[in-house]
Design an enzyme around this catalytic site. Structure first.
Site, PDB file in Angstrom:
ATOM      1  N   ASP A 106       0.832  -1.200   0.000  1.00  0.00           N
ATOM      2  CA  ASP A 106       0.000   0.000   0.000  1.00  0.00           C
ATOM      3  C   ASP A 106       0.870   1.254   0.000  1.00  0.00           C
ATOM      4  O   ASP A 106       1.828   1.347   0.771  1.00  0.00           O
ATOM      5  CB  ASP A 106      -0.878  -0.026   1.262  1.00  0.00           C
ATOM      6  N   SER A 147     -10.516   4.753  -8.808  1.00  0.00           N
ATOM      7  CA  SER A 147     -10.861   5.631  -9.931  1.00  0.00           C
ATOM      8  C   SER A 147     -12.282   5.514 -10.469  1.00  0.00           C
ATOM      9  O   SER A 147     -12.630   6.253 -11.396  1.00  0.00           O
ATOM     10  CB  SER A 147      -9.885   5.378 -11.091  1.00  0.00           C
ATOM     11  N   THR A 207      -6.488  13.269 -13.254  1.00  0.00           N
ATOM     12  CA  THR A 207      -7.596  13.169 -14.197  1.00  0.00           C
ATOM     13  C   THR A 207      -8.145  14.530 -14.594  1.00  0.00           C
ATOM     14  O   THR A 207      -8.030  15.496 -13.831  1.00  0.00           O
ATOM     15  CB  THR A 207      -8.729  12.340 -13.562  1.00  0.00           C
ATOM     16  N   ASP A 208      -8.791  14.586 -15.755  1.00  0.00           N
ATOM     17  CA  ASP A 208      -9.446  15.828 -16.164  1.00  0.00           C
ATOM     18  C   ASP A 208     -10.729  16.080 -15.365  1.00  0.00           C
ATOM     19  O   ASP A 208     -11.287  17.184 -15.394  1.00  0.00           O
ATOM     20  CB  ASP A 208      -9.765  15.816 -17.666  1.00  0.00           C
ATOM     21  N   GLU A 209     -11.194  15.077 -14.627  1.00  0.00           N
ATOM     22  CA  GLU A 209     -12.433  15.245 -13.874  1.00  0.00           C
ATOM     23  C   GLU A 209     -12.303  16.261 -12.744  1.00  0.00           C
ATOM     24  O   GLU A 209     -13.314  16.757 -12.229  1.00  0.00           O
ATOM     25  CB  GLU A 209     -12.913  13.898 -13.339  1.00  0.00           C
ATOM     26  N   TYR A 217     -14.951  10.770  -6.155  1.00  0.00           N
ATOM     27  CA  TYR A 217     -13.708  10.393  -6.833  1.00  0.00           C
ATOM     28  C   TYR A 217     -12.914  11.615  -7.264  1.00  0.00           C
ATOM     29  O   TYR A 217     -11.740  11.766  -6.916  1.00  0.00           O
ATOM     30  CB  TYR A 217     -14.008   9.513  -8.046  1.00  0.00           C
ATOM     31  N   LYS A 228      -9.214  13.147  -6.014  1.00  0.00           N
ATOM     32  CA  LYS A 228      -8.077  13.372  -6.913  1.00  0.00           C
ATOM     33  C   LYS A 228      -7.661  14.845  -6.893  1.00  0.00           C
ATOM     34  O   LYS A 228      -6.465  15.164  -6.957  1.00  0.00           O
ATOM     35  CB  LYS A 228      -8.416  12.925  -8.334  1.00  0.00           C
ATOM     36  N   ASN A 250      -9.257   7.298 -20.448  1.00  0.00           N
ATOM     37  CA  ASN A 250      -8.431   6.282 -21.097  1.00  0.00           C
ATOM     38  C   ASN A 250      -9.269   5.075 -21.505  1.00  0.00           C
ATOM     39  O   ASN A 250     -10.271   4.751 -20.868  1.00  0.00           O
ATOM     40  CB  ASN A 250      -7.333   5.800 -20.147  1.00  0.00           C
ATOM     41  N   HIS A 254     -23.931  13.378 -12.463  1.00  0.00           N
ATOM     42  CA  HIS A 254     -23.213  13.000 -13.679  1.00  0.00           C
ATOM     43  C   HIS A 254     -22.734  14.233 -14.443  1.00  0.00           C
ATOM     44  O   HIS A 254     -23.534  15.042 -14.903  1.00  0.00           O
ATOM     45  CB  HIS A 254     -24.138  12.162 -14.563  1.00  0.00           C
TER      46      HIS A 254
END
Length: 368
Positions: free
Chosen positions: A65, A91, A140-142, A166, A170, A196, A312
């Protein structure tokens, strides 16, 4: 204490997951360097992903971990890597909505521990070695949140507006990495990639889920009306960008990595169905619709709209002009070429799918 970096050694975290294993396999195919592969082997970690290099002396797998401070510190001391590439993350948005605690533990606390253990290691190095060391944090782009149709694609200077547990976790990890650079001078680089797809992706994500569902003659679920838009990046293109950033990226910078392939979820599923209609025509396979019990003419008849995901995001779009201009990177795969390669890989690796479906792959984790 003056350590000497083994200049051909890097520590990769999450190297048995989707993107991490693709990076490890790509690197092992041409780079003359040793890779220490640290992975906790949660549900999406799969030793079958790296089975082809299991006997390679340049690849060392460690089941563990990133939040384990003693383990990380011991690996750094033992192998003296010149860089860390942090792919390790929880993710899946749906899982983060259902149970967010693991996302907090891995993405935030794990990243913090990795930063601190590595910073102490970095401080022990000679001045010359400190200049050579890099910590690459893959994100991530999120983190940039949702865009409207008229909004410009996000750049490295776009405001963070995460909307799911999530993406919030990040975003938090990104902020930690940035702070460690600005506060301690620790040599970090952050990357933010678009969606991806490609070989070895766990079958809970949209594209492999659709492919596997077609194999099994199941319905193809699409959230809402299917109009949510994502920019699709073939995984090996992403890996080549990470490699360039490792070798030539500027410390303290952020690089967006995109595929220049914006498509709605419905378009993605329709493209996959069309390709299957050409390769394995449904009307020639005596296939029956699982709900209507009528013969299938096209796989697109399996498309079924389901209640939308909570919160969403409507659209992600990423501007990757910075890495294109500064590091001369370009994606080599269009969605049309990448999706063909992806389908071919899943068609040729039914055993890999079967072992995930039956849980057989998890037995390998128990042996670690």
């Amino acid at each position: 204490m003056q350590n000497s970096i083994l200049k051909n050694t890097i520590l990769v975290t999450g190297g048995a997951g989707f993107i991490g294993s693709n990076f490890v396999l790509q690197s092992m195919s041409y780079a003359d360097e040793k890779i220490i592969n640290l992975d906790l082997l949660t549900y999406a970690g799969n030793l079958q992903n790296i089975k082809s290099i299991s006997g390679n002396p340049l690849h060392v797998f460690v089941n563990g971990d990133i939040a384990d401070e003693l383990l990380v510190s011991s690996l750094l001391k033992k192998y003296n890597p010149k860089a860390i590439i942090n792919f390790a993350a929880e993710s899946h948005v749906d899982r983060s909505i259902e149970e967010s605690s693991q996302f907090i533990n891995t993405n935030i606390l794990g990243t913090y521990n990795l930063l601190e253990a590595t910073r102490h290691y970095w401080n022990s190095l000679s001045e010359e070695d400190r200049k050579l060391f890099r910590f690459i944090h893959v994100s991530t782009d999120e983190v940039y949140g949702s865009l409207e149709m008229t909004d410009s694609a996000t750049t490295e200077k776009s405001r963070y507006q995460p909307n799911s547990p999530y993406s919030a976790s990040k975003a938090a990890s990104d902020h930690l990495v940035r702070a460690w650079y600005h506060t301690y001078g620790f040599p970090t680089i952050i990357t933010n990639c678009s969606n991806n797809y490609g070989p070895l992706q766990f079958p809970e994500k949209l594209i492999p889920l659709v492919i596997v569902s077609i194999f099994e003659g199941k319905i193809l679920p699409i959230y809402g009306n299917g109009e949510n838009i994502r920019d699709w990046l073939f995984v090996t293109d992403h890996c080549s960008a990470i490699r360039l950033i490792l070798e030539n990226g500027k410390v303290g910078e952020t690089y967006n990595i995109g595929g220049n392939n914006e498509k709605t979820n419905l378009e993605v599923v329709q493209i996959i169905c069309s390709l299957f209609d050409k390769q394995l025509p449904a009307d020639k396979g005596n296939l029956i619709h699982p709900q209507t019990n009528k013969p299938l003419v096209s796989y697109s008849e399996l498309i079924t709209f389901v209640p939308d995901r909570l919160g969403h995001d409507k659209r992600y779009a990423i501007n990757s002009s910075k890495i294109q201009q500064e590091l001369h990177w370009r994606p080599t795969e269009s969605f049309e070429t990448g999706i063909v390669k992806t389908i071919e890989w899943y068609m040729n690796n039914r055993d890999w799918i079967s072992e995930i479906k039956t849980g057989e792959y998890s037995k390998l984790r128990a042996l670690q």
